[in-house]
Design an enzyme around this catalytic site. Sequence first.
Site, PDB file in Angstrom:
ATOM      1  N   SER A 163      -2.301  10.329  12.358  1.00  8.00           N
ATOM      2  CA  SER A 163      -1.306   9.727  12.543  1.00  8.00           C
ATOM      3  C   SER A 163       0.078  10.633  11.705  1.00  8.00           C
ATOM      4  CB  SER A 163      -0.857   8.288  10.997  1.00  8.00           C
ATOM      5  OG  SER A 163      -1.773   7.726  11.137  1.00  8.00           O
TER       6      SER A 163
ATOM      7  N   LYS B  93      -6.714  -1.146   5.281  1.00  4.19           N
ATOM      8  CA  LYS B  93      -5.372  -1.246   5.216  1.00  4.19           C
ATOM      9  C   LYS B  93      -5.650  -2.886   4.346  1.00  4.19           C
ATOM     10  CE  LYS B  93      -3.305   0.825   8.335  1.00  4.19           C
ATOM     11  NZ  LYS B  93      -2.049   2.415   8.065  1.00  4.19           N
TER      12      LYS B  93
ATOM     13  N   ASP C  73      -0.918   1.171  13.971  1.00  6.23           N
ATOM     14  CA  ASP C  73      -0.086  -0.240  13.448  1.00  6.23           C
ATOM     15  C   ASP C  73      -0.197  -1.052  14.747  1.00  6.23           C
ATOM     16  OD1 ASP C  73      -0.680   0.178  10.479  1.00  6.23           O
ATOM     17  OD2 ASP C  73       1.222   1.053  10.700  1.00  6.23           O
TER      18      ASP C  73
ATOM     19  N   SER D 294      -5.586   8.903   5.561  1.00 12.17           N
ATOM     20  CA  SER D 294      -4.459   7.752   5.413  1.00 12.17           C
ATOM     21  C   SER D 294      -3.547   8.921   5.442  1.00 12.17           C
ATOM     22  CB  SER D 294      -4.121   7.331   4.205  1.00 12.17           C
ATOM     23  OG  SER D 294      -2.871   7.027   4.103  1.00 12.17           O
ATOM     24  N   SER D 295      -2.462   9.521   5.906  1.00 16.79           N
ATOM     25  CA  SER D 295      -1.257  10.135   6.534  1.00 16.79           C
ATOM     26  C   SER D 295      -0.707  10.024   5.165  1.00 16.79           C
ATOM     27  CB  SER D 295      -0.748   9.889   7.552  1.00 16.79           C
ATOM     28  OG  SER D 295      -0.167   9.099   8.127  1.00 16.79           O
TER      29      SER D 295
ATOM     30  N   GLY E  35       0.745  -1.374  -0.268  1.00 21.94           N
ATOM     31  CA  GLY E  35      -0.292  -0.200  -0.350  1.00 21.94           C
ATOM     32  C   GLY E  35       0.741   1.213  -0.353  1.00 21.94           C
TER      33      GLY E  35
END
EC number: 2.5.1.19
Length: 409
Positions: free
Chosen positions: A173, A320, A293, A145-146, A70
């Site tokens: 994040s 994810k 995570d 999402s960072s 990803g």
Amino acid sequence: MNLKLEKSIFQKQETVIKITGSKSESNRLLLLQALYPEIKIHNLSNSDDTVFMEKALSTNSDSIDVHHAGTAMRFLTAYFAVQENRTVSITGSQRMKERPIKILVDALNQLGANISYLENDGFPPLQIKGRVLTSSQVKIEAGVSSQYISALLLIGSKLENGLNLTLEGEITSIPYIKMTLQLLNQIGVETVFENNVIQIKPFEELKETELTVESDWSSASYFYSLIALSAIGTEVKLTFYKENSLQGDSVLAEIYKIFGVSTSFHENSISLKKIVDIDSSYRVKLNLVNAPDIAQTIAVTCFALDVSCHLSGLHTLKIKETDRLVALKTELEKLGAHVSISSESLELKATSIIKKDISIDTYNDHRMAMAFAPLSLKTDIVINDWEVVSKSYPTFWNDLKSIGINQFE
């Protein structure tokens, strides 16, 4: 392929484990190295994600497959957008084709990029026609999402007029964004991060620079869990780590004090030691928005220690390698846990029941395999598709064997 882990005991003598470089740092530095070949990198990650990233950056092919990687998908989308007169298509696994990328693509196209979808709008695969991007002003939703943000920041210094990025909404994040900025600063790029605006100044000339990647803190989390589940006095040393880390997951050192694990910093290494047992009546409550995570590892640690927990700030886990919240609930309940989830949180109630010989499905997710492995200190367990760990930590099972975890294919 299935791997059976028999109930084992962590060797009490101090063991030294060398963990591969952080894939988060490695992938960022590889992209910067592609933009600035004067950079030399040491202790690069040997993870699948980094291998795919490195291969994609070194190929002349017009078709690139990043499989499950990803980070590579997001970073390469930005990279190829600024490769003038080059056209590439980027694809990945079936799961990758289900992972949204519209926010990043929209932002790049706002800057003047030419990116289109080859199948479903908003999702890979993509076709990217590289060009010079003259625009510098762009806005992006900051709560998804960072990696979208970091992808833009990494190419910002190569834009003719730099980058002026406005972050809209709650920023997720943040440590990963700061990591990107600090790596840019290390090679000489000037950055400013004030309120919700990030500025990246144009930067061309770079003298030869050598950078060493710190080992991966996410990978260290599984050893924190193993020590937490072990007898008082059990110890392990991990290399190569810094006290002033760029990685958000270094918060592990503070979090695992809850579970009786101390962290001692040495030159280029850390020692983890079990110093006290946690009271099972304790309820762990953590907001992991800056370190999502490690949520799987912490949830399994709590379950194994008969401790209740409420983990929040987990909204990014749904996009994810799998929907990690659903996967955690499913697999923990197989073992006898009581779990409830929302769109951004997980609640686990303490239970002394840990079922034996349960097969854990990993959903093509490396962290599912590694997070559940420490349960082998409490019961016999089977990990399905165990080789998935190669995505981030290829030597994981060998390292577990070296500390006494019994394994049978």
